[in-house]
Design a protein around this motif. Structure first.
Motif, PDB file in Angstrom:
ATOM      1  N   TRP A  36      42.317  66.685 -60.716  1.00 42.51           N
ATOM      2  CA  TRP A  36      43.458  66.714 -61.633  1.00 42.51           C
ATOM      3  C   TRP A  36      43.939  68.130 -61.889  1.00 42.51           C
ATOM      4  O   TRP A  36      45.136  68.395 -61.875  1.00 42.51           O
ATOM      5  CB  TRP A  36      43.071  66.079 -62.961  1.00 42.51           C
ATOM      6  CG  TRP A  36      43.053  64.604 -62.957  1.00 42.51           C
ATOM      7  CD1 TRP A  36      42.734  63.784 -61.916  1.00 42.51           C
ATOM      8  CD2 TRP A  36      43.360  63.753 -64.042  1.00 42.51           C
ATOM      9  NE1 TRP A  36      42.814  62.482 -62.304  1.00 42.51           N
ATOM     10  CE2 TRP A  36      43.193  62.433 -63.607  1.00 42.51           C
ATOM     11  CE3 TRP A  36      43.734  63.975 -65.350  1.00 42.51           C
ATOM     12  CZ2 TRP A  36      43.417  61.340 -64.425  1.00 42.51           C
ATOM     13  CZ3 TRP A  36      43.945  62.881 -66.168  1.00 42.51           C
ATOM     14  CH2 TRP A  36      43.792  61.584 -65.705  1.00 42.51           C
ATOM     15  N   SER A  37      43.014  69.047 -62.131  1.00 39.41           N
ATOM     16  CA  SER A  37      43.420  70.381 -62.563  1.00 39.41           C
ATOM     17  C   SER A  37      43.847  71.292 -61.425  1.00 39.41           C
ATOM     18  O   SER A  37      44.653  72.181 -61.617  1.00 39.41           O
ATOM     19  CB  SER A  37      42.299  71.044 -63.356  1.00 39.41           C
ATOM     20  OG  SER A  37      41.167  71.235 -62.535  1.00 39.41           O
ATOM     21  N   LYS A  38      43.317  71.086 -60.222  1.00 38.24           N
ATOM     22  CA  LYS A  38      43.642  71.976 -59.119  1.00 38.24           C
ATOM     23  C   LYS A  38      44.076  71.237 -57.864  1.00 38.24           C
ATOM     24  O   LYS A  38      44.851  71.760 -57.080  1.00 38.24           O
ATOM     25  CB  LYS A  38      42.428  72.853 -58.789  1.00 38.24           C
ATOM     26  CG  LYS A  38      42.045  73.765 -59.914  1.00 38.24           C
ATOM     27  CD  LYS A  38      40.796  74.546 -59.583  1.00 38.24           C
ATOM     28  CE  LYS A  38      40.397  75.362 -60.801  1.00 38.24           C
ATOM     29  NZ  LYS A  38      39.012  75.724 -60.816  1.00 38.24           N
ATOM     30  N   LEU A  43      47.848  73.760 -62.996  1.00 42.18           N
ATOM     31  CA  LEU A  43      48.534  73.767 -64.287  1.00 42.18           C
ATOM     32  C   LEU A  43      48.040  74.905 -65.163  1.00 42.18           C
ATOM     33  O   LEU A  43      46.847  75.203 -65.189  1.00 42.18           O
ATOM     34  CB  LEU A  43      48.286  72.450 -65.036  1.00 42.18           C
ATOM     35  CG  LEU A  43      48.782  71.164 -64.404  1.00 42.18           C
ATOM     36  CD1 LEU A  43      48.275  69.965 -65.188  1.00 42.18           C
ATOM     37  CD2 LEU A  43      50.291  71.155 -64.327  1.00 42.18           C
ATOM     38  N   SER A  44      48.970  75.509 -65.901  1.00 38.05           N
ATOM     39  CA  SER A  44      48.572  76.473 -66.923  1.00 38.05           C
ATOM     40  C   SER A  44      48.102  75.684 -68.149  1.00 38.05           C
ATOM     41  O   SER A  44      48.259  74.459 -68.211  1.00 38.05           O
ATOM     42  CB  SER A  44      49.765  77.359 -67.299  1.00 38.05           C
ATOM     43  OG  SER A  44      50.749  76.582 -67.974  1.00 38.05           O
ATOM     44  N   SER A  45      47.553  76.357 -69.129  1.00 36.68           N
ATOM     45  CA  SER A  45      47.101  75.676 -70.345  1.00 36.68           C
ATOM     46  C   SER A  45      48.273  74.998 -71.049  1.00 36.68           C
ATOM     47  O   SER A  45      48.158  73.871 -71.525  1.00 36.68           O
ATOM     48  CB  SER A  45      46.440  76.677 -71.302  1.00 36.68           C
ATOM     49  OG  SER A  45      45.293  77.211 -70.728  1.00 36.68           O
ATOM     50  N   PHE A  46      49.415  75.685 -71.105  1.00 31.45           N
ATOM     51  CA  PHE A  46      50.596  75.102 -71.747  1.00 31.45           C
ATOM     52  C   PHE A  46      51.066  73.858 -70.991  1.00 31.45           C
ATOM     53  O   PHE A  46      51.401  72.843 -71.600  1.00 31.45           O
ATOM     54  CB  PHE A  46      51.728  76.131 -71.833  1.00 31.45           C
ATOM     55  CG  PHE A  46      52.991  75.555 -72.407  1.00 31.45           C
ATOM     56  CD1 PHE A  46      53.102  75.316 -73.767  1.00 31.45           C
ATOM     57  CD2 PHE A  46      54.056  75.225 -71.581  1.00 31.45           C
ATOM     58  CE1 PHE A  46      54.259  74.761 -74.304  1.00 31.45           C
ATOM     59  CE2 PHE A  46      55.211  74.674 -72.097  1.00 31.45           C
ATOM     60  CZ  PHE A  46      55.319  74.444 -73.471  1.00 31.45           C
ATOM     61  N   GLU A  47      51.082  73.951 -69.665  1.00 31.46           N
ATOM     62  CA  GLU A  47      51.516  72.801 -68.860  1.00 31.46           C
ATOM     63  C   GLU A  47      50.550  71.635 -69.007  1.00 31.46           C
ATOM     64  O   GLU A  47      50.979  70.474 -69.040  1.00 31.46           O
ATOM     65  CB  GLU A  47      51.642  73.210 -67.394  1.00 31.46           C
ATOM     66  CG  GLU A  47      52.795  74.152 -67.140  1.00 31.46           C
ATOM     67  CD  GLU A  47      52.724  74.822 -65.776  1.00 31.46           C
ATOM     68  OE1 GLU A  47      53.780  75.316 -65.337  1.00 31.46           O
ATOM     69  OE2 GLU A  47      51.647  74.860 -65.161  1.00 31.46           O
ATOM     70  N   LEU A  50      51.430  70.031 -72.240  1.00 31.67           N
ATOM     71  CA  LEU A  50      52.677  69.291 -72.060  1.00 31.67           C
ATOM     72  C   LEU A  50      52.438  67.987 -71.314  1.00 31.67           C
ATOM     73  O   LEU A  50      52.993  66.943 -71.660  1.00 31.67           O
ATOM     74  CB  LEU A  50      53.696  70.164 -71.314  1.00 31.67           C
ATOM     75  CG  LEU A  50      55.074  69.566 -71.073  1.00 31.67           C
ATOM     76  CD1 LEU A  50      55.758  69.274 -72.403  1.00 31.67           C
ATOM     77  CD2 LEU A  50      55.917  70.519 -70.250  1.00 31.67           C
ATOM     78  N   MET A  51      51.571  68.033 -70.291  1.00 34.04           N
ATOM     79  CA  MET A  51      51.221  66.832 -69.539  1.00 34.04           C
ATOM     80  C   MET A  51      50.589  65.798 -70.466  1.00 34.04           C
ATOM     81  O   MET A  51      50.936  64.623 -70.442  1.00 34.04           O
ATOM     82  CB  MET A  51      50.252  67.182 -68.412  1.00 34.04           C
ATOM     83  CG  MET A  51      49.689  65.975 -67.676  1.00 34.04           C
ATOM     84  SD  MET A  51      48.251  66.342 -66.654  1.00 34.04           S
ATOM     85  CE  MET A  51      47.047  66.859 -67.840  1.00 34.04           C
ATOM     86  N   GLY A  52      49.651  66.227 -71.311  1.00 31.98           N
ATOM     87  CA  GLY A  52      48.992  65.318 -72.244  1.00 31.98           C
ATOM     88  C   GLY A  52      49.969  64.719 -73.250  1.00 31.98           C
ATOM     89  O   GLY A  52      49.916  63.517 -73.538  1.00 31.98           O
ATOM     90  N   LEU A  53      50.874  65.534 -73.777  1.00 29.74           N
ATOM     91  CA  LEU A  53      51.869  65.030 -74.729  1.00 29.74           C
ATOM     92  C   LEU A  53      52.809  64.032 -74.066  1.00 29.74           C
ATOM     93  O   LEU A  53      53.151  62.999 -74.654  1.00 29.74           O
ATOM     94  CB  LEU A  53      52.667  66.189 -75.330  1.00 29.74           C
ATOM     95  CG  LEU A  53      51.918  67.072 -76.322  1.00 29.74           C
ATOM     96  CD1 LEU A  53      52.754  68.291 -76.696  1.00 29.74           C
ATOM     97  CD2 LEU A  53      51.549  66.282 -77.561  1.00 29.74           C
TER      98      LEU A  53
END
Length: 131
Positions: A36-38, A43-47, A50-53
Motif C-alpha cells: 500500500w505505502s510503496k 505517498l507523503s504523510s499528507f497524502e 488525505l487518502m484515509g479521509l
C-alpha cells in the motif's frame, strides 16, 4: 466444568481457522503495508491522511440510503486503494504501479470465490456429521 456444545471435530475446525488467521496476519501484514505505502504509489504523510479521509467519506456515503448510491457494505481496502489511485491521478498518474493495482483488484474477485468454495467444503463436511 467444560460444557461441550459442539462435537470435538468442530472445535478443531474453529481452532484451525483461528490459527490460519493468526499466521496470515503475522506473515503477511508487513508485506501488505509495503504494497500500500510503496508498491502502488509512494505517498507523503499528507497524502496518506488525505487518502484515509477520502476513504472514510466514501464509506460514509455508501452507508447512507441515498437514491444514487446503494446502501451496501464497502470494503475499507477498496476505498483506500481508490484514494491511492485518485491521488496518483491528481499528480498526473506518474509512478502509479498498474501491475500491483491489477493484482490487488484481481484479489477482490478471487478472494470471495475462494472463500465461498472453502466454506462450501467445510459446511459440507460439518453437515455430513449431522451438526
Amino acid at each position: 466444568p467444560f460444557v461441550q456444545i459442539f462435537p470435538p471435530f468442530l472445535y478443531v475446525i474453529i481452532l484451525s481457522f483461528v490459527l490460519f488467521i493468526l499466521l496470515g496476519a503475522l506473515s503477511s501484514s508487513k508485506k501488505v503495508i509495503k504494497t500500500w505505502s510503496k508498491g502502488m504509489f509512494p505517498l507523503s504523510s499528507f497524502e496518506a491522511m488525505l487518502m484515509g479521509l477520502s476513504a472514510a467519506c466514501t464509506m460514509f456515503l455508501f452507508s447512507l440510503k441515498l437514491s444514487f448510491i446503494p446502501a451496501v457494505p464497502v470494503s475499507s481496502a477498496a476505498a483506500l486503494i481508490g484514494g491511492i489511485v485518485g491521488i496518483s491521478l491528481a499528480k498526473g498518474g506518474q509512478g502509479l504501479h498498474i501491475k500491483t493495482l491489477v493484482c490487488v483488484a484481481s484479489s477482490w474477485v478471487w478472494a470471495p470465490l475462494l472463500s465461498g468454495l472453502l466454506s462450501y467444503f467445510v459446511s459440507s463436511i460439518i453437515l455430513m456429521w449431522g451438526v
